[in-house]
Design an enzyme around this catalytic site. Structure first.
Site, mmCIF file in Angstrom:
data_model
loop_
_atom_site.group_PDB
_atom_site.id
_atom_site.type_symbol
_atom_site.label_atom_id
_atom_site.label_comp_id
_atom_site.label_asym_id
_atom_site.label_seq_id
_atom_site.Cartn_x
_atom_site.Cartn_y
_atom_site.Cartn_z
ATOM 1 N N GLU A 91 3.639 -11.513 7.638
ATOM 2 C CA GLU A 91 4.311 -11.095 8.867
ATOM 3 C C GLU A 91 3.335 -11.083 10.037
ATOM 4 O OE1 GLU A 91 6.131 -7.200 8.122
ATOM 5 O OE2 GLU A 91 6.202 -7.771 6.018
ATOM 6 N N CYS A 115 -3.502 2.249 0.240
ATOM 7 C CA CYS A 115 -3.085 3.423 1.031
ATOM 8 C C CYS A 115 -1.620 3.744 0.705
ATOM 9 C CB CYS A 115 -3.230 3.149 2.527
ATOM 10 S SG CYS A 115 -4.922 2.756 3.010
ATOM 11 N N CYS A 118 1.473 2.921 3.080
ATOM 12 C CA CYS A 118 1.558 1.564 3.622
ATOM 13 C C CYS A 118 2.327 0.625 2.703
ATOM 14 C CB CYS A 118 0.156 1.020 3.840
ATOM 15 S SG CYS A 118 0.133 -0.660 4.493
ATOM 16 N N SER A 213 -9.001 3.407 10.705
ATOM 17 C CA SER A 213 -7.827 4.133 10.208
ATOM 18 C C SER A 213 -8.325 5.378 9.501
ATOM 19 C CB SER A 213 -7.045 3.253 9.221
ATOM 20 O OG SER A 213 -6.621 2.094 9.873
ATOM 21 N N ASN A 289 5.400 5.500 10.292
ATOM 22 C CA ASN A 289 6.638 4.767 10.043
ATOM 23 C C ASN A 289 7.125 5.133 8.661
ATOM 24 O OD1 ASN A 289 7.538 2.750 12.056
ATOM 25 N ND2 ASN A 289 5.388 2.143 11.925
ATOM 26 N N CYS A 332 4.094 -2.443 9.168
ATOM 27 C CA CYS A 332 3.386 -3.267 8.170
ATOM 28 C C CYS A 332 4.090 -3.486 6.850
ATOM 29 C CB CYS A 332 2.044 -2.634 7.823
ATOM 30 S SG CYS A 332 1.383 -1.600 9.073
HETATM 31 N N1 SAH Z 1 -6.268 -2.552 6.603
HETATM 32 C C1 SAH Z 1 -6.512 -2.284 7.975
HETATM 33 C C2 SAH Z 1 -5.568 -2.983 8.936
HETATM 34 C C3 SAH Z 1 -4.110 -3.087 8.573
HETATM 35 S S1 SAH Z 1 -3.121 -1.637 8.648
HETATM 36 C C4 SAH Z 1 -6.539 -0.785 8.231
HETATM 37 O O1 SAH Z 1 -6.363 -0.028 7.301
HETATM 38 O O2 SAH Z 1 -6.807 -0.387 9.356
HETATM 39 C C5 SAH Z 1 -2.937 -1.288 10.355
HETATM 40 C C6 SAH Z 1 -2.695 0.176 10.647
HETATM 41 O O3 SAH Z 1 -1.390 0.603 10.254
HETATM 42 C C7 SAH Z 1 -3.656 1.089 9.898
HETATM 43 O O4 SAH Z 1 -4.107 2.112 10.746
HETATM 44 C C8 SAH Z 1 -2.764 1.637 8.806
HETATM 45 O O5 SAH Z 1 -3.281 2.813 8.260
HETATM 46 C C9 SAH Z 1 -1.469 1.819 9.542
HETATM 47 N N2 SAH Z 1 -0.281 2.007 8.725
HETATM 48 C C10 SAH Z 1 -0.016 1.544 7.485
HETATM 49 N N3 SAH Z 1 1.183 1.972 7.052
HETATM 50 C C11 SAH Z 1 1.696 2.712 8.043
HETATM 51 C C12 SAH Z 1 2.898 3.455 8.198
HETATM 52 N N4 SAH Z 1 3.831 3.501 7.239
HETATM 53 N N5 SAH Z 1 3.072 4.116 9.359
HETATM 54 C C13 SAH Z 1 2.155 4.081 10.343
HETATM 55 N N6 SAH Z 1 1.003 3.418 10.259
HETATM 56 C C14 SAH Z 1 0.766 2.750 9.112
#
Ligand code: SAH
Length: 342
Positions: A91, A115, A118, A213, A289, A332
């Protein structure tokens, strides 16, 4: 077959020379692809038929196919579901801001960081994307929207520092006048905090923005949702951030996704401000989210505002991230999963 997008201009010039072609043709080919958005060798009218045949024997232009496009009715955010030659789906999201178009690119198919909040990581990592596959997301999105993209965030699926070499090459590629010419200051790399790689990145002397993050004010809370926290402590991350700042003089961004009852209490904000006061930074609060695969809920607006004011009162610049494209599942990994299930 080689994806021609994986080559920088110097490498293509070398190939041309090695293959008895004149090397200035390389620049013409780059102009077709990157300036004129022509993604078929046959349409490059100033290149001879014979050269085109030879190019086609050695290369393909790895532009992904658009499986679906979703456009937000709220803010015109566009989410693309792209499919690569090997069938893998990722995406990319294009966000429209007053200062220009920004793209959120994926760096891996899936992710292995685990995580818990995510959606990208639920089925693990399939493979790394090459530099050409990452830049292709920009090329295809630009040609689809018919406008230039001027900002990049590496915040799609994948952990950029877990695909270090390709991401580095990607940054060098997009930053070049030969391609899309996006300035380093218009690029943000987001990481869950792979400490040795943050230091390595600092040593590259780029001018990109580093976003961490963090999502928790201490290791105990962080370990509940982010497995990487078992590997590196927040203290080690802060030390790496200071190193990054001292090398690059670029202010660090900390992302903090607020999860109801989990990391959004006043004491959490106080603890966070205590750590962050010591560093030149900016905090981006993200209302989480909600995804159906887990039970995490978004904090209430008044809690988010309260959290923000505690940080602000401590002199830490804090913004609340606008929720872009909330009506199109723009967070994401959600769309890919939905698509794969069908
Ligand atoms: N792996 C990298 C970049 C991709 S994720 C990282 O961890 O930074 C991009 C951002 O979206 C990160 O800050 C991640 O923690 C956040 N993210 C992932 N799932 C999410 C969700 N459900 N709601 C809000 N932010 C989220």
């Amino acid at each position: 077959m080689i994806n021609i997008l994986d080559l920088d201009l110097k490498e293509l010039k070398k190939w041309m020379e090695d293959n008895g072609e004149s090397k200035f043709r390389a620049k013409q080919i780059f102009d077709w692809i990157y300036k004129k958005e022509v993604f078929q060798f046959e349409k490059m009218t100033n290149i001879s038929k014979q050269t085109i045949e030879r190019l086609k024997e050695a290369f393909y232009i790895g532009i992904p196919e658009v499986l679906e496009v979703f456009t937000s009715n709220i803010d015109n955010t566009k989410k693309f579901l792209f499919k690569y030659e090997d069938g893998n789906i990722i995406e990319s999201v294009v966000m429209r801001y007053s200062y220009g178009n920004s793209i959120c690119v994926s760096t891996q198919v899936g992710c292995r960081m685990g995580c818990k909040f995510c959606a990208s990581t639920i089925e693990g990592m399939v493979r790394n994307l090459t530099s050409g596959e990452i830049i292709a997301q920009i090329l295809k999105a630009q040609s689809e929207i018919g406008e230039r993209i001027s900002n990049i965030v590496l915040m799609g699926s994948g952990e950029p520092l877990d695909n270090y070499e390709n991401v580095l090459k990607f940054i060098n590629l997009v930053n070049s006048e030969d391609t899309v010419n996006i300035g380093q200051r218009h690029i943000t790399l987001s990481t869950c905090g792979i400490v040795p790689k943050i230091k390595e990145l600092a040593d590259e002397n780029f001018q990109i923005t580093l976003a961490i993050s963090l999502h928790a004010p201490n290791d105990k809370i962080r370990r509940n949702t982010m497995p990487i926290a078992n590997r590196y402590t927040i203290e080690e991350i802060m030390e790496a951030c200071k190193y990054y700042f001292n090398k690059t003089k670029r202010r660090i961004t900390f992302e903090y996704a607020l999860i109801k009852g989990f990391n959004d209490k006043e004491e959490n904000a106080r603890e966070l401000s205590f750590i962050l006061k010591k560093i030149n930074c900016h905090v981006n609060l993200i209302p989480i989210n909600e995804i159906k695969e887990n039970r995490y809920k978004k904090s209430e607006a008044h809690e988010i505002n309260k959290f923000k004011s505690i940080l602000t009162n401590e002199g830490i610049e804090t913004t609340i991230r606008r929720e872009m494209g909330s009506d199109i599942n723009a967070a994401c990994g959600q769309l890919r999963r939905k698509y794969m299930k069908q």
